[in-house]
Motif scaffolding. Structure first.
Motif, PDB file in Angstrom:
ATOM      1  N   THR A   6       0.843  -1.187   0.000  1.00  0.00           N
ATOM      2  CA  THR A   6       0.000   0.000   0.000  1.00  0.00           C
ATOM      3  C   THR A   6       0.881   1.241   0.000  1.00  0.00           C
ATOM      4  N   ILE A   7       0.600   2.143  -0.930  1.00  0.00           N
ATOM      5  CA  ILE A   7       1.300   3.418  -1.026  1.00  0.00           C
ATOM      6  C   ILE A   7       0.436   4.472  -0.340  1.00  0.00           C
ATOM      7  N   ILE A   8       1.072   5.280   0.492  1.00  0.00           N
ATOM      8  CA  ILE A   8       0.381   6.365   1.185  1.00  0.00           C
ATOM      9  C   ILE A   8       1.139   7.661   0.920  1.00  0.00           C
ATOM     10  N   ASP A   9       0.438   8.657   0.412  1.00  0.00           N
ATOM     11  CA  ASP A   9       1.028   9.988   0.246  1.00  0.00           C
ATOM     12  C   ASP A   9       0.587  10.831   1.428  1.00  0.00           C
ATOM     13  N   GLN A  10       1.566  11.416   2.075  1.00  0.00           N
ATOM     14  CA  GLN A  10       1.273  12.162   3.297  1.00  0.00           C
ATOM     15  C   GLN A  10       2.035  13.482   3.273  1.00  0.00           C
ATOM     16  N   ASP A  11       1.410  14.515   3.852  1.00  0.00           N
ATOM     17  CA  ASP A  11       2.121  15.792   3.941  1.00  0.00           C
ATOM     18  C   ASP A  11       2.720  15.957   5.339  1.00  0.00           C
ATOM     19  N   LEU A  12       3.382  17.081   5.548  1.00  0.00           N
ATOM     20  CA  LEU A  12       4.084  17.294   6.812  1.00  0.00           C
ATOM     21  C   LEU A  12       3.156  17.399   8.013  1.00  0.00           C
ATOM     22  N   THR A  13       1.889  17.708   7.775  1.00  0.00           N
ATOM     23  CA  THR A  13       0.956  17.802   8.898  1.00  0.00           C
ATOM     24  C   THR A  13       0.412  16.432   9.295  1.00  0.00           C
ATOM     25  N   GLY A  14       0.751  15.403   8.501  1.00  0.00           N
ATOM     26  CA  GLY A  14       0.247  14.065   8.771  1.00  0.00           C
ATOM     27  C   GLY A  14      -1.009  13.733   8.002  1.00  0.00           C
ATOM     28  N   VAL A  16      -3.189  12.448   5.128  1.00  0.00           N
ATOM     29  CA  VAL A  16      -3.027  11.497   4.036  1.00  0.00           C
ATOM     30  C   VAL A  16      -3.747  12.057   2.814  1.00  0.00           C
ATOM     31  N   ASP A  17      -2.976  12.310   1.745  1.00  0.00           N
ATOM     32  CA  ASP A  17      -3.553  12.849   0.517  1.00  0.00           C
ATOM     33  C   ASP A  17      -4.093  11.755  -0.387  1.00  0.00           C
ATOM     34  N   ARG A  18      -3.463  10.601  -0.305  1.00  0.00           N
ATOM     35  CA  ARG A  18      -3.843   9.547  -1.248  1.00  0.00           C
ATOM     36  C   ARG A  18      -3.357   8.202  -0.714  1.00  0.00           C
ATOM     37  N   ARG A  19      -4.098   7.155  -1.008  1.00  0.00           N
ATOM     38  CA  ARG A  19      -3.730   5.795  -0.607  1.00  0.00           C
ATOM     39  C   ARG A  19      -4.144   4.865  -1.747  1.00  0.00           C
ATOM     40  N   PHE A  20      -3.216   4.016  -2.189  1.00  0.00           N
ATOM     41  CA  PHE A  20      -3.536   3.062  -3.247  1.00  0.00           C
ATOM     42  C   PHE A  20      -2.581   1.873  -3.163  1.00  0.00           C
ATOM     43  N   GLU A  21      -2.911   0.824  -3.889  1.00  0.00           N
ATOM     44  CA  GLU A  21      -2.081  -0.374  -3.878  1.00  0.00           C
ATOM     45  C   GLU A  21      -1.258  -0.470  -5.152  1.00  0.00           C
ATOM     46  N   LEU A  22      -0.091  -1.097  -5.008  1.00  0.00           N
ATOM     47  CA  LEU A  22       0.819  -1.294  -6.136  1.00  0.00           C
ATOM     48  C   LEU A  22       1.330  -2.728  -6.058  1.00  0.00           C
ATOM     49  N   GLU A  33      13.536   0.788  -7.427  1.00  0.00           N
ATOM     50  CA  GLU A  33      12.512   0.075  -8.204  1.00  0.00           C
ATOM     51  C   GLU A  33      11.110   0.473  -7.755  1.00  0.00           C
ATOM     52  N   LEU A  34      10.955   0.684  -6.460  1.00  0.00           N
ATOM     53  CA  LEU A  34       9.665   1.114  -5.913  1.00  0.00           C
ATOM     54  C   LEU A  34       9.264   2.466  -6.502  1.00  0.00           C
ATOM     55  N   ILE A  35      10.192   3.419  -6.476  1.00  0.00           N
ATOM     56  CA  ILE A  35       9.895   4.755  -7.015  1.00  0.00           C
ATOM     57  C   ILE A  35       9.625   4.673  -8.519  1.00  0.00           C
ATOM     58  N   ARG A  36      10.446   3.893  -9.227  1.00  0.00           N
ATOM     59  CA  ARG A  36      10.280   3.769 -10.673  1.00  0.00           C
ATOM     60  C   ARG A  36       8.900   3.208 -11.002  1.00  0.00           C
ATOM     61  N   GLU A  37       8.520   2.137 -10.355  1.00  0.00           N
ATOM     62  CA  GLU A  37       7.233   1.513 -10.650  1.00  0.00           C
ATOM     63  C   GLU A  37       6.073   2.429 -10.290  1.00  0.00           C
ATOM     64  N   ARG A  38       6.209   3.097  -9.171  1.00  0.00           N
ATOM     65  CA  ARG A  38       5.149   4.016  -8.763  1.00  0.00           C
ATOM     66  C   ARG A  38       4.946   5.104  -9.813  1.00  0.00           C
ATOM     67  N   VAL A  39       6.028   5.765 -10.188  1.00  0.00           N
ATOM     68  CA  VAL A  39       5.932   6.862 -11.160  1.00  0.00           C
ATOM     69  C   VAL A  39       5.446   6.329 -12.509  1.00  0.00           C
ATOM     70  N   TYR A  40       6.005   5.194 -12.947  1.00  0.00           N
ATOM     71  CA  TYR A  40       5.613   4.636 -14.238  1.00  0.00           C
ATOM     72  C   TYR A  40       4.113   4.325 -14.258  1.00  0.00           C
ATOM     73  N   GLN A  41       3.619   3.674 -13.213  1.00  0.00           N
ATOM     74  CA  GLN A  41       2.201   3.307 -13.168  1.00  0.00           C
ATOM     75  C   GLN A  41       1.290   4.534 -13.155  1.00  0.00           C
ATOM     76  N   GLU A  42       1.667   5.540 -12.383  1.00  0.00           N
ATOM     77  CA  GLU A  42       0.833   6.750 -12.331  1.00  0.00           C
ATOM     78  C   GLU A  42       0.737   7.402 -13.709  1.00  0.00           C
ATOM     79  N   VAL A  43       1.870   7.520 -14.371  1.00  0.00           N
ATOM     80  CA  VAL A  43       1.889   8.170 -15.685  1.00  0.00           C
ATOM     81  C   VAL A  43       1.181   7.292 -16.713  1.00  0.00           C
ATOM     82  N   GLU A 120       3.189  -1.227   4.198  1.00  0.00           N
ATOM     83  CA  GLU A 120       2.774   0.117   3.812  1.00  0.00           C
ATOM     84  C   GLU A 120       4.013   0.969   3.563  1.00  0.00           C
ATOM     85  N   VAL A 121       3.967   1.721   2.462  1.00  0.00           N
ATOM     86  CA  VAL A 121       5.061   2.626   2.113  1.00  0.00           C
ATOM     87  C   VAL A 121       4.502   4.040   2.082  1.00  0.00           C
TER      88      VAL A 121
END
Length: 132
Positions: A6-14, A16-22, A33-43, A120-121
Protein backbone atom coordinates in the motif's frame (compact mmCIF):
# COMPACT_ATOMS: atom_id res chain seq x y z
CA UNK A 1 4.83 -14.83 -6.95
CA UNK A 2 3.50 -11.27 -7.04
CA UNK A 3 3.32 -9.05 -3.99
CA UNK A 4 1.16 -6.04 -3.21
CA UNK A 5 1.91 -3.11 -0.93
CA UNK A 6 0.00 0.00 0.00
CA UNK A 7 1.30 3.42 -1.03
CA UNK A 8 0.38 6.37 1.18
CA UNK A 9 1.03 9.99 0.25
CA UNK A 10 1.27 12.16 3.30
CA UNK A 11 2.12 15.79 3.94
CA UNK A 12 4.08 17.29 6.81
CA UNK A 13 0.96 17.80 8.90
CA UNK A 14 0.25 14.07 8.77
CA UNK A 15 -2.68 14.44 6.41
CA UNK A 16 -3.03 11.50 4.04
CA UNK A 17 -3.55 12.85 0.52
CA UNK A 18 -3.84 9.55 -1.25
CA UNK A 19 -3.73 5.79 -0.61
CA UNK A 20 -3.54 3.06 -3.25
CA UNK A 21 -2.08 -0.37 -3.88
CA UNK A 22 0.82 -1.29 -6.14
CA UNK A 23 1.69 -4.83 -7.22
CA UNK A 24 5.20 -6.12 -7.98
CA UNK A 25 6.26 -9.39 -9.63
CA UNK A 26 8.54 -10.25 -6.67
CA UNK A 27 8.46 -9.89 -2.88
CA UNK A 28 11.81 -8.10 -2.77
CA UNK A 29 12.52 -4.77 -4.49
CA UNK A 30 14.84 -1.80 -4.03
CA UNK A 31 13.69 1.69 -3.14
CA UNK A 32 14.75 2.76 -6.64
CA UNK A 33 12.51 0.07 -8.20
CA UNK A 34 9.67 1.11 -5.91
CA UNK A 35 9.89 4.75 -7.01
CA UNK A 36 10.28 3.77 -10.67
CA UNK A 37 7.23 1.51 -10.65
CA UNK A 38 5.15 4.02 -8.76
CA UNK A 39 5.93 6.86 -11.16
CA UNK A 40 5.61 4.64 -14.24
CA UNK A 41 2.20 3.31 -13.17
CA UNK A 42 0.83 6.75 -12.33
CA UNK A 43 1.89 8.17 -15.69
CA UNK A 44 0.81 5.08 -17.65
CA UNK A 45 -2.60 5.05 -15.95
CA UNK A 46 -3.07 8.70 -16.80
CA UNK A 47 -1.90 8.35 -20.42
CA UNK A 48 -4.19 5.33 -20.97
CA UNK A 49 -7.18 7.14 -19.52
CA UNK A 50 -9.21 9.81 -21.15
CA UNK A 51 -6.48 12.32 -20.26
CA UNK A 52 -9.08 14.44 -18.62
CA UNK A 53 -6.50 16.94 -17.48
CA UNK A 54 -6.36 15.83 -13.84
CA UNK A 55 -3.25 13.93 -12.77
CA UNK A 56 -2.65 12.37 -9.37
CA UNK A 57 1.01 11.62 -8.93
CA UNK A 58 4.20 12.05 -6.96
CA UNK A 59 5.69 14.63 -9.33
CA UNK A 60 3.83 17.66 -10.65
CA UNK A 61 4.02 17.69 -14.47
CA UNK A 62 5.64 20.81 -15.90
CA UNK A 63 3.16 23.52 -16.88
CA UNK A 64 0.58 22.07 -14.49
CA UNK A 65 -1.40 23.81 -11.79
CA UNK A 66 -1.72 22.40 -8.31
CA UNK A 67 -5.19 21.41 -7.18
CA UNK A 68 -6.46 19.59 -4.16
CA UNK A 69 -5.01 16.04 -4.32
CA UNK A 70 -3.55 16.45 -7.81
CA UNK A 71 -2.53 18.60 -10.73
CA UNK A 72 -4.46 20.20 -13.58
CA UNK A 73 -2.76 19.92 -16.97
CA UNK A 74 -3.83 20.69 -20.50
CA UNK A 75 -6.50 18.19 -21.57
CA UNK A 76 -5.15 15.51 -23.92
CA UNK A 77 -1.51 16.14 -23.03
CA UNK A 78 0.62 13.03 -22.66
CA UNK A 79 3.00 12.86 -19.71
CA UNK A 80 6.48 11.34 -20.06
CA UNK A 81 7.32 9.00 -17.17
CA UNK A 82 11.12 9.13 -17.38
CA UNK A 83 11.57 12.86 -16.57
CA UNK A 84 9.11 12.39 -13.69
CA UNK A 85 11.09 9.39 -12.44
CA UNK A 86 14.36 11.34 -12.67
CA UNK A 87 12.85 14.21 -10.65
CA UNK A 88 11.61 11.76 -8.02
CA UNK A 89 15.03 10.08 -7.74
CA UNK A 90 16.73 13.48 -7.46
CA UNK A 91 14.23 14.53 -4.79
CA UNK A 92 14.89 11.36 -2.79
CA UNK A 93 18.64 11.87 -2.97
CA UNK A 94 18.24 15.51 -1.82
CA UNK A 95 15.86 14.54 1.02
CA UNK A 96 12.99 16.46 -0.54
CA UNK A 97 10.86 13.35 -0.15
CA UNK A 98 11.17 10.65 2.47
CA UNK A 99 10.16 7.06 1.87
CA UNK A 100 9.07 5.14 4.95
CA UNK A 101 8.42 1.41 4.89
CA UNK A 102 6.14 0.44 7.76
CA UNK A 103 7.09 3.72 9.49
CA UNK A 104 10.85 3.12 9.13
CA UNK A 105 12.71 5.64 6.97
CA UNK A 106 14.66 4.15 4.09
CA UNK A 107 18.25 5.32 3.75
CA UNK A 108 19.29 4.65 0.16
CA UNK A 109 17.91 3.95 -3.29
CA UNK A 110 19.59 0.53 -3.25
CA UNK A 111 18.04 -0.51 0.06
CA UNK A 112 15.94 -3.65 -0.24
CA UNK A 113 12.27 -3.57 0.66
CA UNK A 114 10.65 -6.88 1.56
CA UNK A 115 6.97 -6.89 0.67
CA UNK A 116 4.89 -8.85 3.14
CA UNK A 117 1.26 -8.93 4.16
CA UNK A 118 0.20 -5.40 5.10
CA UNK A 119 3.38 -3.63 3.97
CA UNK A 120 2.77 0.12 3.81
CA UNK A 121 5.06 2.63 2.11
CA UNK A 122 4.62 6.28 2.97
CA UNK A 123 5.89 8.98 0.65
CA UNK A 124 6.36 12.08 2.78
CA UNK A 125 6.72 15.03 0.44
CA UNK A 126 8.73 17.81 2.08
CA UNK A 127 8.56 20.13 -0.95
CA UNK A 128 6.54 20.11 -4.17
CA UNK A 129 8.24 18.14 -6.98
CA UNK A 130 7.86 19.65 -10.44
CA UNK A 131 8.97 18.30 -13.81
CA UNK A 132 8.19 15.90 -16.62
Amino acid sequence: MSATLTIIDQDLTGTVDRRFELTFPTESITVRELIRERVYQEVDDYNRSQRDGFFEGLVQPSEAETERNGFRIKRGREIQWKPQYEHAIDAYERNRILVLVNDRQTESLDETVEIGHGTEVTFLRLVMLVGG
